[in-house]
Motif scaffolding. Structure first.
Motif, PDB file in Angstrom:
ATOM      1  N   THR A   1       0.839  -1.190   0.000  1.00 57.42           N
ATOM      2  CA  THR A   1       0.000   0.000   0.000  1.00 57.42           C
ATOM      3  C   THR A   1       0.878   1.244   0.000  1.00 57.42           C
ATOM      4  O   THR A   1       2.074   1.201   0.361  1.00 57.42           O
ATOM      5  N   TRP A   2       0.293   2.361  -0.394  1.00 63.34           N
ATOM      6  CA  TRP A   2       1.032   3.617  -0.408  1.00 63.34           C
ATOM      7  C   TRP A   2       1.511   3.965   0.998  1.00 63.34           C
ATOM      8  O   TRP A   2       2.668   4.380   1.178  1.00 63.34           O
ATOM      9  N   GLU A   3       0.665   3.789   1.986  1.00 63.69           N
ATOM     10  CA  GLU A   3       1.026   4.122   3.369  1.00 63.69           C
ATOM     11  C   GLU A   3       2.235   3.299   3.834  1.00 63.69           C
ATOM     12  O   GLU A   3       3.174   3.832   4.443  1.00 63.69           O
ATOM     13  N   GLU A   4       2.222   2.010   3.560  1.00 65.56           N
ATOM     14  CA  GLU A   4       3.332   1.144   3.951  1.00 65.56           C
ATOM     15  C   GLU A   4       4.619   1.541   3.235  1.00 65.56           C
ATOM     16  O   GLU A   4       5.698   1.569   3.838  1.00 65.56           O
ATOM     17  N   ALA A   5       4.482   1.858   1.953  1.00 66.36           N
ATOM     18  CA  ALA A   5       5.657   2.231   1.161  1.00 66.36           C
ATOM     19  C   ALA A   5       6.283   3.525   1.661  1.00 66.36           C
ATOM     20  O   ALA A   5       7.514   3.636   1.779  1.00 66.36           O
ATOM     21  N   VAL A   6       5.450   4.524   1.960  1.00 66.40           N
ATOM     22  CA  VAL A   6       5.961   5.804   2.448  1.00 66.40           C
ATOM     23  C   VAL A   6       6.659   5.626   3.791  1.00 66.40           C
ATOM     24  O   VAL A   6       7.735   6.188   4.024  1.00 66.40           O
ATOM     25  N   ARG A   7       6.079   4.844   4.660  1.00 62.20           N
ATOM     26  CA  ARG A   7       6.695   4.613   5.976  1.00 62.20           C
ATOM     27  C   ARG A   7       8.051   3.914   5.828  1.00 62.20           C
ATOM     28  O   ARG A   7       9.040   4.290   6.478  1.00 62.20           O
ATOM     29  N   ARG A   8       8.116   2.886   4.987  1.00 63.79           N
ATOM     30  CA  ARG A   8       9.384   2.168   4.801  1.00 63.79           C
ATOM     31  C   ARG A   8      10.438   3.100   4.219  1.00 63.79           C
ATOM     32  O   ARG A   8      11.584   3.108   4.668  1.00 63.79           O
ATOM     33  N   TRP A   9      10.053   3.881   3.217  1.00 69.57           N
ATOM     34  CA  TRP A   9      10.963   4.832   2.587  1.00 69.57           C
ATOM     35  C   TRP A   9      11.441   5.875   3.586  1.00 69.57           C
ATOM     36  O   TRP A   9      12.651   6.165   3.679  1.00 69.57           O
TER      37      TRP A   9
ATOM     38  N   ALA B   1       4.517  17.264  -1.809  1.00 65.47           N
ATOM     39  CA  ALA B   1       4.354  16.243  -0.770  1.00 65.47           C
ATOM     40  C   ALA B   1       5.688  15.601  -0.417  1.00 65.47           C
ATOM     41  O   ALA B   1       5.999  15.381   0.769  1.00 65.47           O
ATOM     42  N   ILE B   2       6.502  15.306  -1.425  1.00 68.54           N
ATOM     43  CA  ILE B   2       7.815  14.713  -1.169  1.00 68.54           C
ATOM     44  C   ILE B   2       8.707  15.679  -0.405  1.00 68.54           C
ATOM     45  O   ILE B   2       9.407  15.295   0.540  1.00 68.54           O
ATOM     46  N   VAL B   3       8.681  16.954  -0.795  1.00 66.75           N
ATOM     47  CA  VAL B   3       9.493  17.964  -0.104  1.00 66.75           C
ATOM     48  C   VAL B   3       9.058  18.110   1.350  1.00 66.75           C
ATOM     49  O   VAL B   3       9.887  18.234   2.256  1.00 66.75           O
ATOM     50  N   ALA B   4       7.750  18.076   1.595  1.00 64.82           N
ATOM     51  CA  ALA B   4       7.257  18.165   2.972  1.00 64.82           C
ATOM     52  C   ALA B   4       7.768  16.996   3.804  1.00 64.82           C
ATOM     53  O   ALA B   4       8.207  17.174   4.958  1.00 64.82           O
TER      54      ALA B   4
ATOM     55  N   THR C   1      10.207   7.625  18.779  1.00 66.16           N
ATOM     56  CA  THR C   1       8.819   7.902  19.164  1.00 66.16           C
ATOM     57  C   THR C   1       8.307   9.155  18.455  1.00 66.16           C
ATOM     58  O   THR C   1       7.198   9.170  17.907  1.00 66.16           O
ATOM     59  N   ALA C   2       9.130  10.209  18.455  1.00 66.27           N
ATOM     60  CA  ALA C   2       8.739  11.460  17.818  1.00 66.27           C
ATOM     61  C   ALA C   2       8.607  11.275  16.307  1.00 66.27           C
ATOM     62  O   ALA C   2       7.664  11.798  15.689  1.00 66.27           O
ATOM     63  N   PHE C   3       9.521  10.521  15.713  1.00 63.16           N
ATOM     64  CA  PHE C   3       9.470  10.321  14.276  1.00 63.16           C
ATOM     65  C   PHE C   3       8.228   9.531  13.877  1.00 63.16           C
ATOM     66  O   PHE C   3       7.552   9.861  12.896  1.00 63.16           O
ATOM     67  N   SER C   4       7.915   8.502  14.636  1.00 59.04           N
ATOM     68  CA  SER C   4       6.736   7.689  14.339  1.00 59.04           C
ATOM     69  C   SER C   4       5.458   8.527  14.422  1.00 59.04           C
ATOM     70  O   SER C   4       4.585   8.438  13.552  1.00 59.04           O
ATOM     71  N   LEU C   5       5.376   9.358  15.459  1.00 54.77           N
ATOM     72  CA  LEU C   5       4.199  10.205  15.634  1.00 54.77           C
ATOM     73  C   LEU C   5       4.062  11.194  14.477  1.00 54.77           C
ATOM     74  O   LEU C   5       2.985  11.347  13.881  1.00 54.77           O
TER      75      LEU C   5
ATOM     76  N   ALA D   1       1.227  11.353  11.320  1.00 56.33           N
ATOM     77  CA  ALA D   1       0.430  12.557  11.062  1.00 56.33           C
ATOM     78  C   ALA D   1       0.579  13.007   9.604  1.00 56.33           C
ATOM     79  O   ALA D   1      -0.410  13.370   8.951  1.00 56.33           O
ATOM     80  N   LEU D   2       1.801  12.953   9.085  1.00 53.40           N
ATOM     81  CA  LEU D   2       2.024  13.358   7.701  1.00 53.40           C
ATOM     82  C   LEU D   2       1.363  12.398   6.715  1.00 53.40           C
ATOM     83  O   LEU D   2       0.724  12.821   5.749  1.00 53.40           O
ATOM     84  N   VAL D   3       1.511  11.108   6.960  1.00 54.74           N
ATOM     85  CA  VAL D   3       0.903  10.119   6.069  1.00 54.74           C
ATOM     86  C   VAL D   3      -0.611  10.271   6.067  1.00 54.74           C
ATOM     87  O   VAL D   3      -1.265  10.238   5.014  1.00 54.74           O
ATOM     88  N   SER D   4      -1.173  10.468   7.237  1.00 54.01           N
ATOM     89  CA  SER D   4      -2.614  10.640   7.344  1.00 54.01           C
ATOM     90  C   SER D   4      -3.066  11.920   6.641  1.00 54.01           C
ATOM     91  O   SER D   4      -4.050  11.927   5.892  1.00 54.01           O
ATOM     92  N   GLY D   5      -2.340  13.013   6.875  1.00 54.26           N
ATOM     93  CA  GLY D   5      -2.718  14.289   6.271  1.00 54.26           C
ATOM     94  C   GLY D   5      -2.550  14.289   4.762  1.00 54.26           C
ATOM     95  O   GLY D   5      -3.433  14.748   4.027  1.00 54.26           O
TER      96      GLY D   5
END
Length: 234
Positions: free
Chosen positions: A97-105, A158-161, A211-215, A219-223
């Protein structure tokens, strides 16, 4: 009497002067070798120790030979950046999924540059022109966003953000553990001091930076996910 070849002319001491076997060192220089030597130099002396003179010495060549392949330290840093970008994991795009891919990247990207934070101020403003590994990474990520239903004009912003957050988080990995210690001003900053204490308790054994990075990443992936159009592929 035939002339003696220059490579075997007899010097004053009676010996035979022979040309050193093999090709000159400068002839075997290439971008991969320069990159490897630069990384080795950085690992020992840090980025401040990466100079053209030091790099030429590391490669055992004259500075003039090095300048035949790279014109400045900026060129060397571009080679190093390109190598590091090749280590960033983009394998999730097109397979999950896009969400999984963005998180792994994003996690991979952060971890790679947490080891090379002095390079971040340089690469943040360094053009990607003629950097094949860097461009290949962006190509894969861009296609992943497009396939996931992102409006084309929103992909690069989005990538720059995400990158802005990733680079800042890479610095956070190396921050001192007591960076938010209010010291003698604890009583005058009770809310902040309590929040720092509660964050440490909530992190448990995990690293506060993780912890901070995960949070923040959640938020970014959701937004950013709100920008996606319905995608029948997922």
């Amino acid at each position: 009497m035939p002339a003696v070849p220059a490579a075997q002319q007899r010097p004053a001491d009676g010996g035979i002067r022979r040309r050193r076997a093999g090709r000159p060192s400068s002839a075997v220089l290439d971008k991969a070798g320069i990159t490897a030597a630069a990384l080795e130099l950085v690992s020992r002396k840090g980025y401040d120790g990466l100079t053209m003179a030091a790099l030429a010495k590391e490669l055992d060549v004259a500075p003039s030979a090095l300048y035949n392949h790279v014109t400045s330290k900026q060129d060397v840093l571009l080679l190093v950046e390109d190598h590091l970008m090749s280590l960033v994991d983009v394998s999730g795009f097109g397979t999950g999924t896009w969400e999984e891919a963005v998180r792994r990247w994003a996690w991979s990207y952060r971890d790679v540059f947490a080891e090379h934070t002095p390079l971040i101020p340089v690469i943040a403003v360094l053009p990607v022109t003629d950097a094949p590994q860097t461009l290949a990474m962006y190509e894969t990520v861009s296609k992943g966003f497009l396939d996931a239903g992102f409006p084309p004009e929103q992909i690069i912003p989005a990538i720059v953000a995400l990158e802005s957050f990733i680079f800042g988080s890479a610095y956070d990995v190396t921050a001192p553990a007591d960076i938010f210690d209010s010291g003698t001003m604890a009583e005058s900053t009770p809310h902040f001091t309590a929040a720092v204490r509660d964050a440490a308790a909530g992190a448990g054994r995990g690293r506060p930076a993780d912890t901070a990075f995960s949070l923040g990443l959640d938020a970014l992936v959701s937004g950013l996910g709100v920008l996606r159009r319905a995608n029948p592929m997922e």
